[in-house]
Design an enzyme around this catalytic site. Structure first.
Site, PDB file in Angstrom:
ATOM      1  N   ASP A  59       0.827  -1.200   0.000  1.00 19.50           N
ATOM      2  CA  ASP A  59       0.000   0.000   0.000  1.00 19.50           C
ATOM      3  C   ASP A  59       0.866   1.256   0.000  1.00 19.50           C
ATOM      4  O   ASP A  59       2.026   1.237   0.413  1.00 19.50           O
ATOM      5  CB  ASP A  59      -0.914   0.023   1.229  1.00 19.50           C
ATOM      6  CG  ASP A  59      -2.049  -0.983   1.128  1.00 19.50           C
ATOM      7  OD1 ASP A  59      -2.339  -1.438   0.007  1.00 19.50           O
ATOM      8  OD2 ASP A  59      -2.647  -1.312   2.174  1.00 19.50           O
TER       9      ASP A  59
ATOM     10  N   LYS B  14      -3.688   4.056  -3.714  1.00 22.00           N
ATOM     11  CA  LYS B  14      -3.913   5.328  -4.384  1.00 22.00           C
ATOM     12  C   LYS B  14      -3.060   6.404  -3.732  1.00 22.00           C
ATOM     13  O   LYS B  14      -3.003   6.529  -2.518  1.00 22.00           O
ATOM     14  CB  LYS B  14      -5.390   5.716  -4.296  1.00 22.00           C
ATOM     15  CG  LYS B  14      -5.734   6.999  -5.039  1.00 22.00           C
ATOM     16  CD  LYS B  14      -7.223   7.279  -4.980  1.00 22.00           C
ATOM     17  CE  LYS B  14      -7.563   8.550  -5.736  1.00 22.00           C
ATOM     18  NZ  LYS B  14      -9.003   8.861  -5.691  1.00 22.00           N
TER      19      LYS B  14
ATOM     20  N   MET C  38      -8.282   7.666   9.355  1.00 21.25           N
ATOM     21  CA  MET C  38      -8.316   8.553   8.187  1.00 21.25           C
ATOM     22  C   MET C  38      -9.274   9.731   8.400  1.00 21.25           C
ATOM     23  O   MET C  38     -10.120  10.027   7.557  1.00 21.25           O
ATOM     24  CB  MET C  38      -8.702   7.761   6.935  1.00 21.25           C
ATOM     25  CG  MET C  38      -7.712   6.656   6.606  1.00 21.25           C
ATOM     26  SD  MET C  38      -8.382   5.334   5.564  1.00 21.25           S
ATOM     27  CE  MET C  38      -9.400   4.419   6.739  1.00 21.25           C
TER      28      MET C  38
END
Length: 239
Positions: free
Chosen positions: A34, A56, A167
């Site tokens: 990741d 991402k 997050m």
């Protein structure tokens, strides 16, 4: 013989890896990792291994879980020691099931190696706890990547003394609005921690009503974790 392992990389510091994780990284021929896995962790990988970053980052498109699963299965069928390396622990907000189900359905054996989740890492770094005999007997982990309904906010506030938000900066203004609209107190303490366990670790301690302004003033950014509740005032390392 080919192998497939899912490994939790922890918050980022290499000393916090399990011995099993370290040994598998040393043996790996392909590591699929990741975006938030630290460079310090990646430096422990077998130098002859291939590395593929699938998370991402900024404007780059991330891989879909089914694409990641296919990548892992292809590597396994090629006879490789294959590692899927995820930040934190593989079982907490890591889209784990979406990746392992196609692999399980294909009857490919795999191993799971747990990692230190960021919430535990924050507690270790700041000498604090998520529970306290007088202040907090319950904890709930939530992700800010998905909207939280007013009904759920009301339930969270009434049943959890400590809220851990993964997050949080992805949707913090909306989170705070939802918290307040559901009856949360604006003076409730909130602690934000960025880059837990690394030399770049930073903290912000404020209240629900002040934290947005503090983030803007200090240019605080991801990756980060938030802890909401009275226990945050006892964190020795947050002052």
């Amino acid at each position: 013989m080919a192998s497939l392992s899912f490994i939790g990389a922890g918050p980022g510091h290499p000393d916090w890896l399990t011995l099993r994780a370290y040994h598998l990284l040393q043996q790996a021929q392909l590591v699929v990792y990741d975006a938030l896995v630290s460079q310090q962790i990646l430096q422990l990988v077998n130098p002859y291994a291939s590395l593929i970053q699938v998370g991402k980052r900024s404007s780059q498109r991330g891989y879909h879980p089914t694409e990641i699963a296919q990548l892992l299965m292809n590597s396994y069928h090629q006879g490789n020691h294959t590692v899927r390396l995820k930040g934190g622990d593989v079982s907490i907000f890591a889209r784990f099931y979406e990746e392992i189900l196609p692999i399980h359905e294909a009857c490919i054996p795999f191993e799971i190696v747990p990692g230190i989740t960021t919430a535990s890492g924050v507690c270790a770094s700041l000498a604090c706890a998520l529970t306290h005999r007088s202040l907090a007997s319950s904890v709930t982990f939530i992700s800010a990547m998905e909207a939280i309904s007013p009904f759920r906010w009301s339930k969270l506030i009434s049943t959890s003394d400590t809220l851990v938000v993964y997050m949080p900066l992805a949707n913090l203004p909306s989170l705070i609005d939802g918290y307040l609209q559901a009856g949360g107190h604006p003076e409730t303490p909130i602690l934000l921690v960025q880059w837990c366990s690394l030399d770049t670790q930073a903290t912000l301690l404020g209240t629900i009503s002040t934290i947005n302004h503090q983030i803007q003033r200090h240019q605080f950014g991801p990756p980060s974790l938030a802890i909401i509740g009275e226990v945050t005032t006892l964190c020795i390392g947050s002052t």
